[in-house]
Design a protein around this motif. Structure first.
Motif, PDB file in Angstrom:
ATOM      1  N   LYS A   6       0.843  -1.203   0.000  1.00 10.80           N
ATOM      2  CA  LYS A   6       0.000   0.000   0.000  1.00 10.80           C
ATOM      3  C   LYS A   6       0.877   1.250   0.000  1.00 10.80           C
ATOM      4  O   LYS A   6       1.797   1.371   0.821  1.00 10.80           O
ATOM      5  CB  LYS A   6      -0.929   0.045   1.215  1.00 10.80           C
ATOM      6  CG  LYS A   6      -1.831   1.295   1.162  1.00 10.80           C
ATOM      7  CD  LYS A   6      -2.735   1.469   2.363  1.00 10.80           C
ATOM      8  CE  LYS A   6      -3.509   2.788   2.240  1.00 10.80           C
ATOM      9  NZ  LYS A   6      -4.125   3.216   3.483  1.00 10.80           N
ATOM     10  N   GLY A  45      -3.978   4.769  -0.854  1.00 12.50           N
ATOM     11  CA  GLY A  45      -4.942   5.457  -0.011  1.00 12.50           C
ATOM     12  C   GLY A  45      -5.515   6.682  -0.728  1.00 12.50           C
ATOM     13  O   GLY A  45      -5.294   6.886  -1.933  1.00 12.50           O
ATOM     14  N   ALA A  46      -6.219   7.499   0.046  1.00 15.24           N
ATOM     15  CA  ALA A  46      -6.966   8.614  -0.530  1.00 15.24           C
ATOM     16  C   ALA A  46      -6.247   9.944  -0.388  1.00 15.24           C
ATOM     17  O   ALA A  46      -6.306  10.787  -1.279  1.00 15.24           O
ATOM     18  CB  ALA A  46      -8.331   8.707   0.156  1.00 15.24           C
ATOM     19  N   GLY A  50      -9.884  11.375  -1.883  1.00 16.60           N
ATOM     20  CA  GLY A  50     -11.139  10.863  -1.331  1.00 16.60           C
ATOM     21  C   GLY A  50     -11.529  11.417   0.027  1.00 16.60           C
ATOM     22  O   GLY A  50     -12.708  11.683   0.284  1.00 16.60           O
ATOM     23  N   HIS A  51     -10.555  11.625   0.929  1.00 14.47           N
ATOM     24  CA  HIS A  51     -10.907  12.077   2.288  1.00 14.47           C
ATOM     25  C   HIS A  51     -11.584  13.447   2.266  1.00 14.47           C
ATOM     26  O   HIS A  51     -12.482  13.718   3.061  1.00 14.47           O
ATOM     27  CB  HIS A  51      -9.675  12.110   3.193  1.00 14.47           C
ATOM     28  CG  HIS A  51      -9.252  10.751   3.649  1.00 14.47           C
ATOM     29  ND1 HIS A  51     -10.027   9.978   4.474  1.00 14.47           N
ATOM     30  CD2 HIS A  51      -8.146  10.032   3.378  1.00 14.47           C
ATOM     31  CE1 HIS A  51      -9.413   8.828   4.704  1.00 14.47           C
ATOM     32  NE2 HIS A  51      -8.267   8.836   4.042  1.00 14.47           N
ATOM     33  N   ILE A  74     -17.007  11.132  -4.421  1.00 13.76           N
ATOM     34  CA  ILE A  74     -15.921  10.495  -3.664  1.00 13.76           C
ATOM     35  C   ILE A  74     -15.198   9.472  -4.552  1.00 13.76           C
ATOM     36  O   ILE A  74     -13.968   9.463  -4.659  1.00 13.76           O
ATOM     37  CB  ILE A  74     -16.469   9.810  -2.395  1.00 13.76           C
ATOM     38  CG1 ILE A  74     -17.170  10.827  -1.488  1.00 13.76           C
ATOM     39  CG2 ILE A  74     -15.340   9.105  -1.638  1.00 13.76           C
ATOM     40  CD1 ILE A  74     -18.030  10.207  -0.385  1.00 13.76           C
ATOM     41  N   GLY A 134      -8.606   2.840  -1.694  1.00 19.29           N
ATOM     42  CA  GLY A 134      -9.767   3.120  -0.858  1.00 19.29           C
ATOM     43  C   GLY A 134     -10.874   3.683  -1.737  1.00 19.29           C
ATOM     44  O   GLY A 134     -10.606   4.282  -2.772  1.00 19.29           O
ATOM     45  N   SER A 148     -11.573   1.626   3.398  1.00 18.84           N
ATOM     46  CA  SER A 148     -10.209   2.163   3.416  1.00 18.84           C
ATOM     47  C   SER A 148      -9.300   1.274   2.574  1.00 18.84           C
ATOM     48  O   SER A 148      -9.570   0.083   2.365  1.00 18.84           O
ATOM     49  CB  SER A 148      -9.674   2.243   4.838  1.00 18.84           C
ATOM     50  OG  SER A 148      -9.324   0.958   5.293  1.00 18.84           O
ATOM     51  N   GLY A 149      -8.217   1.864   2.119  1.00 21.13           N
ATOM     52  CA  GLY A 149      -7.216   1.075   1.404  1.00 21.13           C
ATOM     53  C   GLY A 149      -6.696  -0.056   2.271  1.00 21.13           C
ATOM     54  O   GLY A 149      -6.381  -1.145   1.775  1.00 21.13           O
ATOM     55  N   THR A 204     -10.767   7.290   8.082  1.00 18.06           N
ATOM     56  CA  THR A 204     -10.637   5.856   8.292  1.00 18.06           C
ATOM     57  C   THR A 204      -9.714   5.477   9.442  1.00 18.06           C
ATOM     58  O   THR A 204      -9.367   4.322   9.588  1.00 18.06           O
ATOM     59  CB  THR A 204     -10.192   5.155   6.996  1.00 18.06           C
ATOM     60  OG1 THR A 204      -9.081   5.842   6.445  1.00 18.06           O
ATOM     61  CG2 THR A 204     -11.320   5.093   6.004  1.00 18.06           C
TER      62      THR A 204
END
Ligand code: IP8
Length: 243
Positions: A6, A45-46, A50-51, A74, A134, A148-149, A204
């Motif tokens: 990741k 991840g975001a 995304g967050h 999103i 994610g 989440s990722g 997350t």
């Protein structure tokens, strides 16, 4: 050797500025990945993609939305980031293909994830590098919630019988209360007090949640910083070993 890696959202984006890539960090990670000879499944991840939209629409792992426009905003932010990641990998002749959780799975009313991964396994078998992330995901009785990722990492690690897992981020490992990197975590309770949350917007859960999740895996997981990515991908054990 199957490796699940990741790339943290905080590593490849500027987490303080909405939808801003950290192109230098992403390129450096892509350089290291291009040298890897393992079967590699990637997740990112975001960060500020995304967050940002998840917070704007009040969507989290537990709070859903039934508004398709909100969910799509999103998801669209995540697929934009995913395109950047794929593009940097393709520039280095890495055979990367996208895997979008929204289209691959869902949650039942108890939040249990159902995300079959035969397609991911076949991609790996054909020499591709699946690149997931994610996302938002359909969630029974909740509309759509966040995945989440890290949860994708867990699903990939279990479903692909991964030999090792890497979480590459902006920290050199999991820190103890004195600011030193913990070498090895085998039990959550032993380190619970030392683990804080994430400073910037992160729906997350920060490091404590990540450690908890990774301890559930059979394969060892390593939390390390960007400078150690090449070392990890060539079989080294940088940062903090979890499990
Ligand atoms: O950055 C979060 O993934 P994470 C995904 O791996 C979204 O926790 C869409 C906020």
């Amino acid at each position: 050797m199957t490796t699940v890696l990741k790339l943290g959202g905080s590593l490849i984006t500027d987490k303080e500025r909405a939808e801003t890539l950290d192109g230098t960090a992403l390129s450096a990670a892509a350089d290291a990945i291009a040298e890897c000879r393992d079967d590699l499944a990637l997740v990112h991840g975001a960060g500020s993609f995304g967050h940002h939209y998840a917070e704007k629409h009040g969507v989290s792992v537990t709070e859903g939305t039934t508004d398709a426009g909100d969910a799509l905003e999103i998801h669209g932010s995540m697929t934009t980031l995913n395109r950047f990641v794929l593009s940097r990998l393709h520039d280095r002749d890495v055979s990367a293909l996208p895997v979008h959780p929204l289209s691959a799975g869902g949650r039942d009313a108890d939040a249990a994830l159902d995300m079959p991964i035969p397609a991911v396994r076949t991609m790996l078998g054909e020499g591709f590098v699946p690149v997931s992330h994610g996302d938002v995901i359909a969630h029974e009785d909740h509309g759509a919630t966040i995945i989440s990722g890290d949860e994708v990492v867990v699903r990939f690690a279990e479903g692909l019988d991964a030999d090792r897992i890497g979480l590459c981020s902006t920290v050199d490992g999991v820190y103890d209360e004195h600011g030193d990197v913990i070498d090895h975590i085998e039990d959550f309770d032993a380190v619970a007090d030392a683990l804080g949350g994430s400073d910037a917007t992160d729906v997350t859960g920060g490091m404590a949640g990540k450690v908890r999740t990774l301890l559930d895996l059979d394969a060892p997981a390593y939390v390390f910083g960007a400078d150690d990515l090449s070392a990890f991908l060539s079989g080294g054990e940088p940062g903090t070993r979890i499990g």
